[in-house]
Scaffold this motif. Sequence first.
Motif, PDB file in Angstrom:
ATOM      1  N   ALA A  42      -3.009  20.354  -6.122  1.00 14.99           N
ATOM      2  CA  ALA A  42      -3.741  20.573  -7.356  1.00 14.99           C
ATOM      3  C   ALA A  42      -4.077  22.052  -7.490  1.00 14.99           C
ATOM      4  O   ALA A  42      -4.402  22.728  -6.523  1.00 14.99           O
ATOM      5  CB  ALA A  42      -5.017  19.733  -7.351  1.00 14.99           C
ATOM      6  N   LEU A  97      -4.251  25.541 -10.764  1.00  7.24           N
ATOM      7  CA  LEU A  97      -4.000  25.980 -12.131  1.00  7.24           C
ATOM      8  C   LEU A  97      -2.517  26.033 -12.480  1.00  7.24           C
ATOM      9  O   LEU A  97      -2.145  25.908 -13.640  1.00  7.24           O
ATOM     10  CB  LEU A  97      -4.637  27.357 -12.354  1.00  7.24           C
ATOM     11  CG  LEU A  97      -6.164  27.391 -12.351  1.00  7.24           C
ATOM     12  CD1 LEU A  97      -6.657  28.829 -12.462  1.00  7.24           C
ATOM     13  CD2 LEU A  97      -6.739  26.547 -13.487  1.00  7.24           C
ATOM     14  N   ARG A 137      -0.090  23.978 -11.350  1.00  7.73           N
ATOM     15  CA  ARG A 137       0.651  22.753 -11.069  1.00  7.73           C
ATOM     16  C   ARG A 137       1.656  22.421 -12.170  1.00  7.73           C
ATOM     17  O   ARG A 137       2.756  21.938 -11.903  1.00  7.73           O
ATOM     18  CB  ARG A 137      -0.317  21.586 -10.881  1.00  7.73           C
ATOM     19  CG  ARG A 137       0.405  20.251 -10.666  1.00  7.73           C
ATOM     20  CD  ARG A 137      -0.557  19.085 -10.666  1.00  7.73           C
ATOM     21  NE  ARG A 137      -0.902  18.674  -9.323  1.00  7.73           N
ATOM     22  CZ  ARG A 137      -1.754  17.685  -9.053  1.00  7.73           C
ATOM     23  NH1 ARG A 137      -2.366  17.076 -10.043  1.00  7.73           N
ATOM     24  NH2 ARG A 137      -2.008  17.348  -7.808  1.00  7.73           N
ATOM     25  N   MET A 138       1.285  22.646 -13.441  1.00 11.45           N
ATOM     26  CA  MET A 138       2.176  22.308 -14.542  1.00 11.45           C
ATOM     27  C   MET A 138       3.482  23.109 -14.517  1.00 11.45           C
ATOM     28  O   MET A 138       4.449  22.750 -15.184  1.00 11.45           O
ATOM     29  CB  MET A 138       1.486  22.540 -15.889  1.00 11.45           C
ATOM     30  CG  MET A 138       0.305  21.632 -16.173  1.00 11.45           C
ATOM     31  SD  MET A 138       0.703  19.867 -16.277  1.00 11.45           S
ATOM     32  CE  MET A 138       0.238  19.306 -14.632  1.00 11.45           C
ATOM     33  N   GLY A 152      -4.348  19.636 -20.021  1.00 14.12           N
ATOM     34  CA  GLY A 152      -3.546  20.340 -19.032  1.00 14.12           C
ATOM     35  C   GLY A 152      -4.327  20.685 -17.790  1.00 14.12           C
ATOM     36  O   GLY A 152      -3.830  20.528 -16.661  1.00 14.12           O
ATOM     37  N   SER A 156      -3.795  19.359 -13.999  1.00 11.80           N
ATOM     38  CA  SER A 156      -3.536  20.387 -12.989  1.00 11.80           C
ATOM     39  C   SER A 156      -4.483  20.286 -11.812  1.00 11.80           C
ATOM     40  O   SER A 156      -4.090  20.515 -10.657  1.00 11.80           O
ATOM     41  CB  SER A 156      -3.646  21.778 -13.617  1.00 11.80           C
ATOM     42  OG  SER A 156      -2.658  21.981 -14.604  1.00 11.80           O
ATOM     43  N   THR A 190       2.378  14.145 -18.320  1.00  9.75           N
ATOM     44  CA  THR A 190       2.284  15.364 -19.124  1.00  9.75           C
ATOM     45  C   THR A 190       2.825  15.199 -20.537  1.00  9.75           C
ATOM     46  O   THR A 190       2.718  16.124 -21.339  1.00  9.75           O
ATOM     47  CB  THR A 190       3.033  16.515 -18.437  1.00  9.75           C
ATOM     48  OG1 THR A 190       4.415  16.153 -18.272  1.00  9.75           O
ATOM     49  CG2 THR A 190       2.435  16.814 -17.069  1.00  9.75           C
TER      50      THR A 190
END
Length: 634
Positions: free
Chosen positions: A315, A317, A319-320, A371, A375, A386
Amino acid sequence: MPDVPAVPAVPPAEIIDERFSPSPRKRWERPALFVLLVVTGALYLWELSASGWANWFYAAAVQAGSVSWKAFLFGASDAGASITVDKPPASLWVMALSARVFGLNSWSMLVPQALMGVATVGLVYASVRRYFSAQAGLIAGAVLALTPVAALMFRFNNPDALLVLLLTGAVVATLRAVENGRTRWMVLAGVLVGLGFLTKQLQAVLVLPGIAAVYLIAAPVSLWRRLRDGLIAVVAMIVSAGWWVAIVELTPAANRPYVGSSTDNSFLNLTFGYNGLSRILGHSAPTTHTGTALGGAASENSGGHPGGAVSHFNAGLLRMFAGDFGGHIAWLIPAALLLGLAGLLIVGRAKRTDVRRAALLIWGATLLVTGLTFSLMNGMAHEYYTVALAPSIGALVGIGGWLVWTRRTERWAMPVLAAVSLVTTGWAFVVLGRSPEWNPWLPWVVLVVGLVAAAGLMLGRRLGTKVLRTGVVLAMVAALAGPTAWTVQTVVTPHEGGGVKTGPAVVGGTSRGPGAFHGLTGSDVVIALLLKDAASYTWVAATGSETAATYQLLTDKSVMPIGGFSGGDPSPTLAQFQAYVADGKIHYYIVGRSGSGGRGGKRVFASIETWVRHNFSAQTVDGVTMYDLTKPTG
């Protein structure tokens, strides 16, 4: 220097108030929208039935709901209504109704999902066009339609398709309320969020911060009216979701299915436990169903994991943008953020009630809140979650890009678009490079086109309108080439199981298993035994949860999934199972996999199997071990 034709500036904020009305339609708009929707429909409907039953566990619940109204109402896994799936039933209702009308098959189950995708694209287009332009709406709709994870989930039977449609509708309704201050639009927004809760529980509330903040800030009514309308919307949300929750909680446990994946047979426990805090905080929770064929090897894209391909990326910021997430959703996230910010700077000084700024704020808030939640959550995180980000990304790219374009005669505008194009192109090059064996020429083509596009945008003011417009077109081609190719790969690849993924395999991504589509398989002799005198039994068989859905779909008869979705639920208890057998409600017990769930469910499952082995004789049919529960040994 050649002249760059001026365009009408964005209307002053003073005329965008409660008297707002959209600009007149041009003749080309309706044909362009028609093409967008037809292409989207073709993309989402193309060989739709190739994925068979998709997620078999949910497909079995659709089958149950198509023959039993009790199973339909509660969202039970089986027509005998022994246990529910691990989500509320709203998405199952749509698919089960389709099956009741058109018959149960893969097509009737999945077509509603695809049509939801087309409807979502249409909603995004309509909202963006209303407050900005048809060009902006077409870009927004195209970005959404060509997002790989959207193509995946609008062709699949998970709850996400309906959830995205409902939450997009809630955002659009809120903007209509901001536009004219009418309470009915906030009521509609609340109802849609409530129905979203009945689709996927607490994920639906991720749109609430944006909805509440934007209406409170921008609605063209008094502060008291804004607060009142907000409370009315909350009441509408509670009522639209609460009626079903009340039915479940007030119905005696003996008269309804066990609430699957809860620890105490309570829907509220499911909401705040397995589908709530455990997702955010990472508390121990059962894994999910794979849909394996007769308890055998894991299905495609599950990587052998009992719950499908759960993300192993830490996990954080970023991750996306990591591993498989990048190819699913992140292609245009940088562009959405940059263009959304640029759009806010353009309209930032507008009056409080400016609906254009409200649109940027609500789409931006939805993207950021959802998001960041995905994340930073420490619990189970599938990449396909997502899809909830796709409408916001499309809207921000379309709105922000168009607003900057309207300022193209100003010196700063084209450098901004050029910079966004370069960032988007560079990021696409990175994402495509994670699959080096898949179309290895594509990253370089995207890179070259993106560089030429940026040059055209920078030099267009000097070299003329044709160069400038060519730069814009090439920038859009470079931005959409990667996700389009990824989406096509997703569409032509059948998907089944619990952890489906988009596109080709990714270096550093989670395992995708053997990469072959298995389909439903089973012994004709076993199926014949299950169908013999099937009408005499509530359940033609009881078996481990990982195999029950398969037999149910093969026989079109009720099969009890012991342990529920994860195999970890204490349903039925040993005493309940013994009573069912004594009453002649279960024909066969089949030795099968029970999932990998925790809690007391595994112990209950083991005790049931031990009791069966001690009291009934086994027979092996084509490698399947079965016990005829109507013939005790003693």
